[in-house]
Design a protein around this motif. Structure first.
Motif, PDB file in Angstrom:
ATOM      1  N   UNK A   1     -29.034  20.678  41.909  1.00  0.00           N
ATOM      2  CA  UNK A   1     -29.074  19.339  41.310  1.00  0.00           C
ATOM      3  C   UNK A   1     -28.382  18.315  42.193  1.00  0.00           C
ATOM      4  N   UNK A   2     -27.282  18.736  42.804  1.00  0.00           N
ATOM      5  CA  UNK A   2     -26.578  17.834  43.725  1.00  0.00           C
ATOM      6  C   UNK A   2     -27.498  17.434  44.882  1.00  0.00           C
ATOM      7  N   UNK A   3     -28.185  18.403  45.453  1.00  0.00           N
ATOM      8  CA  UNK A   3     -29.075  18.118  46.581  1.00  0.00           C
ATOM      9  C   UNK A   3     -30.275  17.278  46.147  1.00  0.00           C
ATOM     10  N   UNK A   4     -30.779  17.511  44.953  1.00  0.00           N
ATOM     11  CA  UNK A   4     -31.856  16.666  44.425  1.00  0.00           C
ATOM     12  C   UNK A   4     -31.389  15.214  44.340  1.00  0.00           C
ATOM     13  N   UNK A   5     -30.144  15.051  43.891  1.00  0.00           N
ATOM     14  CA  UNK A   5     -29.579  13.710  43.802  1.00  0.00           C
ATOM     15  C   UNK A   5     -29.448  13.056  45.162  1.00  0.00           C
TER      16      UNK A   5
ATOM     17  N   UNK B   1     -20.974  19.764  36.660  1.00  0.00           N
ATOM     18  CA  UNK B   1     -22.037  20.025  35.701  1.00  0.00           C
ATOM     19  C   UNK B   1     -23.334  19.503  36.298  1.00  0.00           C
ATOM     20  N   UNK B   2     -24.443  19.908  35.745  1.00  0.00           N
ATOM     21  CA  UNK B   2     -25.734  19.572  36.348  1.00  0.00           C
ATOM     22  C   UNK B   2     -25.957  18.072  36.440  1.00  0.00           C
ATOM     23  N   UNK B   3     -25.661  17.356  35.354  1.00  0.00           N
ATOM     24  CA  UNK B   3     -25.903  15.915  35.334  1.00  0.00           C
ATOM     25  C   UNK B   3     -24.968  15.183  36.290  1.00  0.00           C
TER      26      UNK B   3
ATOM     27  N   UNK C   1     -23.382  16.402  38.895  1.00  0.00           N
ATOM     28  CA  UNK C   1     -23.679  16.747  40.280  1.00  0.00           C
ATOM     29  C   UNK C   1     -24.833  15.898  40.812  1.00  0.00           C
ATOM     30  N   UNK C   2     -25.859  15.709  40.013  1.00  0.00           N
ATOM     31  CA  UNK C   2     -27.020  14.935  40.457  1.00  0.00           C
ATOM     32  C   UNK C   2     -26.672  13.467  40.646  1.00  0.00           C
ATOM     33  N   UNK C   3     -25.889  12.905  39.724  1.00  0.00           N
ATOM     34  CA  UNK C   3     -25.519  11.489  39.828  1.00  0.00           C
ATOM     35  C   UNK C   3     -24.679  11.216  41.062  1.00  0.00           C
ATOM     36  N   UNK C   4     -23.679  12.079  41.300  1.00  0.00           N
ATOM     37  CA  UNK C   4     -22.825  11.886  42.472  1.00  0.00           C
ATOM     38  C   UNK C   4     -23.623  12.116  43.747  1.00  0.00           C
ATOM     39  N   UNK C   5     -24.494  13.112  43.739  1.00  0.00           N
ATOM     40  CA  UNK C   5     -25.337  13.370  44.906  1.00  0.00           C
ATOM     41  C   UNK C   5     -26.221  12.180  45.247  1.00  0.00           C
ATOM     42  N   UNK C   6     -26.749  11.523  44.226  1.00  0.00           N
ATOM     43  CA  UNK C   6     -27.601  10.360  44.451  1.00  0.00           C
ATOM     44  C   UNK C   6     -26.833   9.246  45.152  1.00  0.00           C
ATOM     45  N   UNK C   7     -25.609   9.022  44.726  1.00  0.00           N
ATOM     46  CA  UNK C   7     -24.804   7.960  45.336  1.00  0.00           C
ATOM     47  C   UNK C   7     -24.423   8.306  46.772  1.00  0.00           C
ATOM     48  N   UNK C   8     -24.149   9.572  47.034  1.00  0.00           N
ATOM     49  CA  UNK C   8     -23.806   9.994  48.387  1.00  0.00           C
ATOM     50  C   UNK C   8     -25.015   9.859  49.308  1.00  0.00           C
ATOM     51  N   UNK C   9     -26.182  10.264  48.829  1.00  0.00           N
ATOM     52  CA  UNK C   9     -27.399  10.133  49.628  1.00  0.00           C
ATOM     53  C   UNK C   9     -27.721   8.693  49.952  1.00  0.00           C
ATOM     54  N   UNK C  10     -27.523   7.814  48.972  1.00  0.00           N
ATOM     55  CA  UNK C  10     -27.783   6.391  49.194  1.00  0.00           C
ATOM     56  C   UNK C  10     -26.820   5.825  50.238  1.00  0.00           C
ATOM     57  N   UNK C  11     -25.541   6.221  50.137  1.00  0.00           N
ATOM     58  CA  UNK C  11     -24.539   5.707  51.078  1.00  0.00           C
ATOM     59  C   UNK C  11     -24.812   6.183  52.498  1.00  0.00           C
ATOM     60  N   UNK C  12     -25.145   7.460  52.654  1.00  0.00           N
ATOM     61  CA  UNK C  12     -25.404   8.010  53.990  1.00  0.00           C
ATOM     62  C   UNK C  12     -26.579   7.305  54.654  1.00  0.00           C
ATOM     63  N   UNK C  13     -27.636   7.061  53.873  1.00  0.00           N
ATOM     64  CA  UNK C  13     -28.809   6.395  54.434  1.00  0.00           C
ATOM     65  C   UNK C  13     -28.523   4.922  54.725  1.00  0.00           C
ATOM     66  N   UNK C  14     -27.712   4.291  53.891  1.00  0.00           N
ATOM     67  CA  UNK C  14     -27.389   2.874  54.092  1.00  0.00           C
ATOM     68  C   UNK C  14     -26.771   2.635  55.457  1.00  0.00           C
ATOM     69  N   UNK C  15     -25.902   3.552  55.891  1.00  0.00           N
ATOM     70  CA  UNK C  15     -25.218   3.387  57.167  1.00  0.00           C
ATOM     71  C   UNK C  15     -25.991   4.009  58.334  1.00  0.00           C
ATOM     72  N   UNK C  16     -27.086   4.711  58.038  1.00  0.00           N
ATOM     73  CA  UNK C  16     -27.913   5.351  59.069  1.00  0.00           C
ATOM     74  C   UNK C  16     -27.064   6.173  60.035  1.00  0.00           C
ATOM     75  N   UNK C  17     -26.243   7.056  59.454  1.00  0.00           N
ATOM     76  CA  UNK C  17     -25.386   7.908  60.270  1.00  0.00           C
ATOM     77  C   UNK C  17     -26.229   8.956  60.996  1.00  0.00           C
ATOM     78  N   UNK C  18     -25.620   9.641  61.940  1.00  0.00           N
ATOM     79  CA  UNK C  18     -26.330  10.638  62.732  1.00  0.00           C
ATOM     80  C   UNK C  18     -26.869  11.758  61.857  1.00  0.00           C
ATOM     81  N   UNK C  19     -26.034  12.239  60.932  1.00  0.00           N
ATOM     82  CA  UNK C  19     -26.458  13.318  60.039  1.00  0.00           C
ATOM     83  C   UNK C  19     -25.464  13.444  58.890  1.00  0.00           C
TER      84      UNK C  19
END
Length: 361
Positions: A216-220, A178-180, A182-200
């Motif tokens: 919405x997922x990508x916005x998150x 669902x829209x909400x 998707x955005x919440x999970x996307x936000x957590x995934x984006x935060x985790x990826x940046x935290x570890x400074x992975x290649x991509x």
């Protein structure tokens, strides 16, 4: 005398605990009104260290007036008190606004004089001895501690995890429900990826998906990444790398990433336990240019891509963790393997008379 540092607001509690250890000893709490410091009129530094509220206990060798020439004039006595040492650092904290010198002036002038007298090298990162100059208005306290007592984030023995994470491409199926959500999970995934400074980070659907849920997922993802990036840039002394984020078809990603020196890893409950394939993983990491990790979401990864993976790993047997936990759980588990490999390579280097290892990849 002992110069004690505590967390701000913990001074009186620390003083009470120190008296429990030492008895009715004189303690100056917040001298001149400065938070986070105590002056304990005792020489029993080991008992003071038994108090958890004490962050650092510096045995004071000399108390002098807060005058640069007078501080530097004690260099010979400081060198005698330090005993044998090959490297040192001077750490100065200046409290008060009426001095005609800076902390840097003290570090430079006193450091130069100690170096002239001892012939030792200045090592600001890993000194054998650390000279602490604690200035409180017109009073200056000078003490020496062993360099090993300093708590450092980065030491020669620690493996540089950024080197490893910089090789990891994480391929994540999008969480679409669902829209909400998707955005919440996307936000957590984006935060985790940046935290570890992975290649991509590659967001990889493999079929038709709801465009608005994906949006919405990508916005998150972007929101979580940006929030973490701001914190990293404020906190880190080094340059922080912003993780690139792409959208690509899952099957095409598999095709693109199948290269000779790439290692493809699928995370799935049908895979092998990490402990069973650790040695094989070490060999693969040793030659890898890039480590590509594939992870599902609510819907698991298509079984067809398993055939193209070098490893299918069950990270937590009998437990299915949430989608937003996939990146940290996977990367921490793989880092453990990488650290073992790095240590083994360092040992090999020592046996062969070489320096520290840079052999991976």
């Amino acid at each position: 005398m002992i110069f004690v540092k505590t967390q701000r607001g913990m001074e009186y509690i620390a003083a009470s605990r120190i008296k429990d250890e030492l008895g009715d000893v004189k303690i100056e709490v917040r001298p001149a009104g400065y938070l986070g410091i105590l002056i304990v009129h005792s020489d029993d530094v080991e008992k003071v260290k038994e108090v958890p509220e004490v962050e650092r206990a510096i045995p004071v060798l000399f108390e002098v007036k807060s005058d640069l020439k007078e501080i530097v004039s004690r260099a010979e006595d400081i060198v005698k008190a330090m005993g044998e040492f090959r490297s040192f650092a001077v750490r100065t904290t200046r409290r008060g606004l009426k001095h005609d010198f800076t902390s840097t002036d003290v570090n430079v002038e006193l450091g130069r004089r100690i170096q002239e007298l001892s012939g030792a090298d200045v090592d600001l990162n890993f000194p054998e001895k650390a000279v602490y100059v604690e200035i409180v208005n017109e009073r200056t306290f000078i003490g020496v501690i062993d360099g090993k007592e300093e708590h450092k984030k980065y030491t020669p023995e620690k493996v540089d995890s950024t080197k490893f994470f910089g090789k990891i491409s994480f391929v994540q199926m999008p969480y679409l429900e669902d829209l909400r959500g998707a955005k919440q999970i996307g936000e957590r995934i984006g935060r985790a990826a940046q935290s570890f400074e992975i290649k991509e980070l590659i967001i990889a659907p493999y079929n038709y998906v709801n465009a608005y849920e994906l949006l919405e997922f990508l916005k998150g993802v972007r929101r979580g990444q940006t929030a973490r990036l701001k914190i990293q840039r404020k906190s880190y002394a080094r340059e922080v790398r912003e993780v690139p984020v792409y959208v690509h078809d899952l099957y095409q990603t598999v095709r693109d990433k199948r290269r000779r020196r790439n290692v493809l890893i699928v995370t799935d409950p049908t895979g092998k336990q990490l402990s069973d394939i650790k040695e094989e993983l070490k060999k693969a990491f040793r030659r890898a240019d890039e480590i590509v990790v594939f992870a599902g979401s609510r819907v698991g990864l298509p079984k067809g891509i398993f055939r193209f993976a070098d490893f299918v790993i069950d990270l937590t047997p009998y437990i299915t963790f949430a989608t937003e936990h996939t990146i940290p759980t996977t990367l921490i588990a793989l880092l453990d393997v990488y650290e073992e490999l790095e240590k083994e390579l360092r040992e090999e280097g020592k046996e062969n008379g070489e320096g520290s290892s840079d052999q991976i990849g």
